[in-house]
Design a protein around this motif. Sequence first.
Motif, PDB file in Angstrom:
ATOM      1  N   ALA A  94      -4.684  13.460 -13.166  1.00 54.37           N
ATOM      2  CA  ALA A  94      -4.638  13.314 -11.712  1.00 54.37           C
ATOM      3  C   ALA A  94      -4.730  14.685 -11.041  1.00 54.37           C
ATOM      4  O   ALA A  94      -3.865  15.543 -11.230  1.00 54.37           O
ATOM      5  CB  ALA A  94      -3.351  12.609 -11.303  1.00 54.37           C
ATOM      6  N   GLY A  95      -5.780  14.909 -10.274  1.00 52.11           N
ATOM      7  CA  GLY A  95      -5.972  16.154  -9.552  1.00 52.11           C
ATOM      8  C   GLY A  95      -6.259  17.360 -10.422  1.00 52.11           C
ATOM      9  O   GLY A  95      -6.275  18.488  -9.933  1.00 52.11           O
ATOM     10  N   GLU A  96      -6.526  17.150 -11.707  1.00 50.82           N
ATOM     11  CA  GLU A  96      -6.744  18.275 -12.621  1.00 50.82           C
ATOM     12  C   GLU A  96      -8.114  18.909 -12.401  1.00 50.82           C
ATOM     13  O   GLU A  96      -9.126  18.216 -12.288  1.00 50.82           O
ATOM     14  CB  GLU A  96      -6.613  17.789 -14.066  1.00 50.82           C
ATOM     15  CG  GLU A  96      -6.643  18.910 -15.087  1.00 50.82           C
ATOM     16  CD  GLU A  96      -6.412  18.413 -16.507  1.00 50.82           C
ATOM     17  OE1 GLU A  96      -6.284  19.245 -17.419  1.00 50.82           O
ATOM     18  OE2 GLU A  96      -6.358  17.171 -16.692  1.00 50.82           O
ATOM     19  N   GLN A  97      -8.142  20.237 -12.356  1.00 54.83           N
ATOM     20  CA  GLN A  97      -9.384  20.987 -12.146  1.00 54.83           C
ATOM     21  C   GLN A  97      -9.770  21.651 -13.466  1.00 54.83           C
ATOM     22  O   GLN A  97      -9.197  22.668 -13.848  1.00 54.83           O
ATOM     23  CB  GLN A  97      -9.198  22.044 -11.050  1.00 54.83           C
ATOM     24  CG  GLN A  97      -8.505  21.532  -9.791  1.00 54.83           C
ATOM     25  CD  GLN A  97      -9.290  20.423  -9.096  1.00 54.83           C
ATOM     26  OE1 GLN A  97     -10.492  20.545  -8.866  1.00 54.83           O
ATOM     27  NE2 GLN A  97      -8.585  19.353  -8.735  1.00 54.83           N
ATOM     28  N   GLY A 104     -13.936  15.089  -7.123  1.00 55.57           N
ATOM     29  CA  GLY A 104     -13.579  13.733  -6.700  1.00 55.57           C
ATOM     30  C   GLY A 104     -13.431  12.759  -7.848  1.00 55.57           C
ATOM     31  O   GLY A 104     -13.686  11.558  -7.679  1.00 55.57           O
ATOM     32  N   LEU A 105     -13.000  13.238  -9.007  1.00 61.01           N
ATOM     33  CA  LEU A 105     -12.851  12.368 -10.171  1.00 61.01           C
ATOM     34  C   LEU A 105     -11.456  11.767 -10.219  1.00 61.01           C
ATOM     35  O   LEU A 105     -10.458  12.458 -10.022  1.00 61.01           O
ATOM     36  CB  LEU A 105     -13.098  13.158 -11.454  1.00 61.01           C
ATOM     37  CG  LEU A 105     -14.514  13.711 -11.656  1.00 61.01           C
ATOM     38  CD1 LEU A 105     -14.561  14.586 -12.899  1.00 61.01           C
ATOM     39  CD2 LEU A 105     -15.521  12.586 -11.757  1.00 61.01           C
ATOM     40  N   PRO A 106     -11.355  10.471 -10.496  1.00 58.04           N
ATOM     41  CA  PRO A 106     -10.029   9.873 -10.709  1.00 58.04           C
ATOM     42  C   PRO A 106      -9.518  10.270 -12.086  1.00 58.04           C
ATOM     43  O   PRO A 106     -10.256  10.841 -12.893  1.00 58.04           O
ATOM     44  CB  PRO A 106     -10.337   8.371 -10.658  1.00 58.04           C
ATOM     45  CG  PRO A 106     -11.732   8.271 -11.183  1.00 58.04           C
ATOM     46  CD  PRO A 106     -12.448   9.503 -10.684  1.00 58.04           C
ATOM     47  N   PRO A 107      -8.243  10.015 -12.388  1.00 60.94           N
ATOM     48  CA  PRO A 107      -7.780  10.197 -13.770  1.00 60.94           C
ATOM     49  C   PRO A 107      -8.677   9.368 -14.693  1.00 60.94           C
ATOM     50  O   PRO A 107      -8.797   8.146 -14.523  1.00 60.94           O
ATOM     51  CB  PRO A 107      -6.350   9.668 -13.747  1.00 60.94           C
ATOM     52  CG  PRO A 107      -5.929   9.790 -12.308  1.00 60.94           C
ATOM     53  CD  PRO A 107      -7.164   9.530 -11.506  1.00 60.94           C
ATOM     54  N   SER A 108      -9.321  10.032 -15.630  1.00 65.20           N
ATOM     55  CA  SER A 108     -10.379   9.326 -16.356  1.00 65.20           C
ATOM     56  C   SER A 108     -10.752  10.037 -17.641  1.00 65.20           C
ATOM     57  O   SER A 108     -10.307  11.153 -17.930  1.00 65.20           O
ATOM     58  CB  SER A 108     -11.630   9.204 -15.471  1.00 65.20           C
ATOM     59  OG  SER A 108     -12.042  10.491 -15.014  1.00 65.20           O
ATOM     60  N   PHE A 168     -12.667  13.923  -2.916  1.00 64.14           N
ATOM     61  CA  PHE A 168     -11.738  12.795  -2.893  1.00 64.14           C
ATOM     62  C   PHE A 168     -12.174  11.675  -3.835  1.00 64.14           C
ATOM     63  O   PHE A 168     -13.353  11.484  -4.102  1.00 64.14           O
ATOM     64  CB  PHE A 168     -11.633  12.228  -1.471  1.00 64.14           C
ATOM     65  CG  PHE A 168     -11.067  13.196  -0.470  1.00 64.14           C
ATOM     66  CD1 PHE A 168      -9.696  13.376  -0.354  1.00 64.14           C
ATOM     67  CD2 PHE A 168     -11.905  13.940   0.346  1.00 64.14           C
ATOM     68  CE1 PHE A 168      -9.170  14.269   0.561  1.00 64.14           C
ATOM     69  CE2 PHE A 168     -11.389  14.842   1.268  1.00 64.14           C
ATOM     70  CZ  PHE A 168     -10.024  15.004   1.372  1.00 64.14           C
ATOM     71  N   PHE A 169     -11.186  10.912  -4.307  1.00 64.05           N
ATOM     72  CA  PHE A 169     -11.450   9.678  -5.032  1.00 64.05           C
ATOM     73  C   PHE A 169     -10.546   8.595  -4.470  1.00 64.05           C
ATOM     74  O   PHE A 169      -9.539   8.873  -3.790  1.00 64.05           O
ATOM     75  CB  PHE A 169     -11.216   9.852  -6.536  1.00 64.05           C
ATOM     76  CG  PHE A 169      -9.772   9.711  -6.952  1.00 64.05           C
ATOM     77  CD1 PHE A 169      -9.275   8.490  -7.404  1.00 64.05           C
ATOM     78  CD2 PHE A 169      -8.897  10.798  -6.882  1.00 64.05           C
ATOM     79  CE1 PHE A 169      -7.951   8.358  -7.782  1.00 64.05           C
ATOM     80  CE2 PHE A 169      -7.573  10.671  -7.266  1.00 64.05           C
ATOM     81  CZ  PHE A 169      -7.095   9.444  -7.714  1.00 64.05           C
ATOM     82  N   GLY A 170     -10.894   7.365  -4.735  1.00 67.14           N
ATOM     83  CA  GLY A 170     -10.078   6.244  -4.280  1.00 67.14           C
ATOM     84  C   GLY A 170     -10.350   5.031  -5.142  1.00 67.14           C
ATOM     85  O   GLY A 170     -11.406   4.919  -5.779  1.00 67.14           O
ATOM     86  N   GLY A 183      -9.106  14.466  -5.786  1.00 72.21           N
ATOM     87  CA  GLY A 183      -9.349  14.117  -7.178  1.00 72.21           C
ATOM     88  C   GLY A 183      -9.481  15.334  -8.062  1.00 72.21           C
ATOM     89  O   GLY A 183      -9.333  16.479  -7.635  1.00 72.21           O
ATOM     90  N   GLY A 184      -9.761  15.075  -9.313  1.00 71.01           N
ATOM     91  CA  GLY A 184      -9.972  16.137 -10.273  1.00 71.01           C
ATOM     92  C   GLY A 184     -11.412  16.608 -10.260  1.00 71.01           C
ATOM     93  O   GLY A 184     -12.251  16.121  -9.502  1.00 71.01           O
ATOM     94  N   SER A 185     -11.708  17.580 -11.097  1.00 73.03           N
ATOM     95  CA  SER A 185     -13.066  18.116 -11.159  1.00 73.03           C
ATOM     96  C   SER A 185     -13.358  18.615 -12.563  1.00 73.03           C
ATOM     97  O   SER A 185     -12.455  18.926 -13.342  1.00 73.03           O
ATOM     98  CB  SER A 185     -13.248  19.255 -10.155  1.00 73.03           C
ATOM     99  OG  SER A 185     -12.469  20.385 -10.511  1.00 73.03           O
ATOM    100  N   VAL A 186     -14.646  18.676 -12.864  1.00 70.87           N
ATOM    101  CA  VAL A 186     -15.129  19.250 -14.120  1.00 70.87           C
ATOM    102  C   VAL A 186     -16.260  20.197 -13.763  1.00 70.87           C
ATOM    103  O   VAL A 186     -17.214  19.806 -13.081  1.00 70.87           O
ATOM    104  CB  VAL A 186     -15.638  18.173 -15.097  1.00 70.87           C
ATOM    105  CG1 VAL A 186     -16.276  18.831 -16.326  1.00 70.87           C
ATOM    106  CG2 VAL A 186     -14.509  17.254 -15.526  1.00 70.87           C
TER     107      VAL A 186
END
Length: 565
Positions: free
Chosen positions: A441-444, A402-406, A323-325, A347-350
């Motif tokens: 957003a939410g990208e894996q 848990g990464l935000p759009p970034s 999760f992110f917030g 959230g997203g992930s890498v």
Amino acid sequence: MSGHKIILCVQALILSFIFGCPVFAQSGAAKTGTASIAGRVLLKGEPAHNVLVYLHPQQGPAPSNPEAVLRARTDEGGRFRIAGVAAGPYRIITLAPAFITSDLVQPHLQGKTINVSEGENVENVEVELKQGGVITGVVTDSRGRSLADERVTLSKLDKNGRPPLNVTYGSNFEMFQTDDRGVYRIYGLPEGRYLISVGIQQSAGIGSVAGSFYPRTFHPDAANETEAKVIEVTEGSENADIDITVPEAIRTRTISGRVVNTLTGHPVPGVEITWGVITDYGLSPGYNGLPGDRSNANGEFRLRGMTPGKYAVLPRASSENEFFGEPVICDLSKGDASGVEVKVQAGGSVGGFVVIEGTNDPKALAKLKQPSLYFSVSPTQSKGWRMYNPKINPDGTFLVRGLPPSSVKIQYNRSFDDRGLALARIEHNGAPVRDVIKVGAGEQLAGVLVVLTFNTFALRGELNITGGALPAGLRLYANVKRMDQAPQTSSSPGAELDARGQFVINGITPGEYEVWISPMWYEGANPVDQRVEKAFSSARQRVLINSVSQQLIFVVDLSRKEGDR
């Protein structure tokens, strides 16, 4: 005591403070190269006998193994010789309690710079010592009780009397701690004007796990620098009775609340909550060792030990947290903050692999367990940045969730790696990554490949000055920037030039680089003459490093005037 032979007794305790280990005589295990360094240690022009001299590598951490510390003791004539030196940049450090090197200008510039080539025999290195000053006193509370185990902060004013920076001189960190009588004694200080303080500055980000803290107080009982009494230190002077009286302790602040799902409003357990500091520049990461917390089964969390100020509370990206917030701002200026609600969403992930180029050796691959790999995350919808150190699994895989759009920049800090590894390149699905990886957003994102290498080279250079002489005390630095891809280390490599005008930068990976030499800025230094600065502005070269180490020659003409060709 003879005026020709000055005995400086160096205790083994000193080296233990630097390396966390006892002193050993130089042994064959320390001989990892073919170069040598020889010279003399002097005190007021006289030989300094029995002084421990050691080499500290400028690139990478000090060796953790005491057998790897190259060192020697001076003889009756103050002479020393250190053999088995590998090529590279070093600082020659003398361990002599209460004495300092005469050219010490800043704690982080302690020692004499020397750049060594493979097989080189460096002779006639002279290190001049002088006796440092002493500041000592007693720390008591408002009731007159002595305070034991209190940390004393030493601040040195610059030449213009501007606000000080906190500094630590010497290797005996215990002298910055009060004893059972509340007494402190700081020795080995360079000449200058100092402030002494105890306690914690009342600003966000500096806290205490003890539950209370003494507000920062300067000698004798001042609440800020402007009201503090300045202590003048001269060579060999002792300033006694520099006492400090602190006011009553202040209770630390607490932030408590719960984590809820943005879409459902239900509590979310198991989310790691961390904090950052709100400054004039935005959000900065938390620091100083204050722990975060993980939400319980009811989504509740509690952060303790905070000092007054403004904070941001947010979930921390990791391999366990999905999760992110957005950060929740909490003002602790007047008291605790409760009922804080942190809203989170998936959230997203890498994810990907870390590999060592050109080897499948299990021993080499085992080095991947704790590499200095960092993710610098800049959210696109809020201010500030966040830094994460992902866990590297035994098979080299990693995953940050848990990464935000970034925008995510992957960095490798070789300054903390003594294993000889360097970053070769970063790829995503086979394509080179020149700067950042965009996470929606939410990208894996998968398929990220971080390639480390042992295949590195040395970049050596020499500076020749014509048309004049450099100002006394001017220090020079060789900078290097990779041209064929964006820098992906947390700090640009480089090296300080030694007294011979030479530099060496190890750990350079194949590629095209720009190299330039510039005056080295440090706190308290005299301003660089514009004519000198202009002369160095043209000291730039490009070099292609592929299969051999490179040698560059720079020429700077100080007589050249603006408009000359």
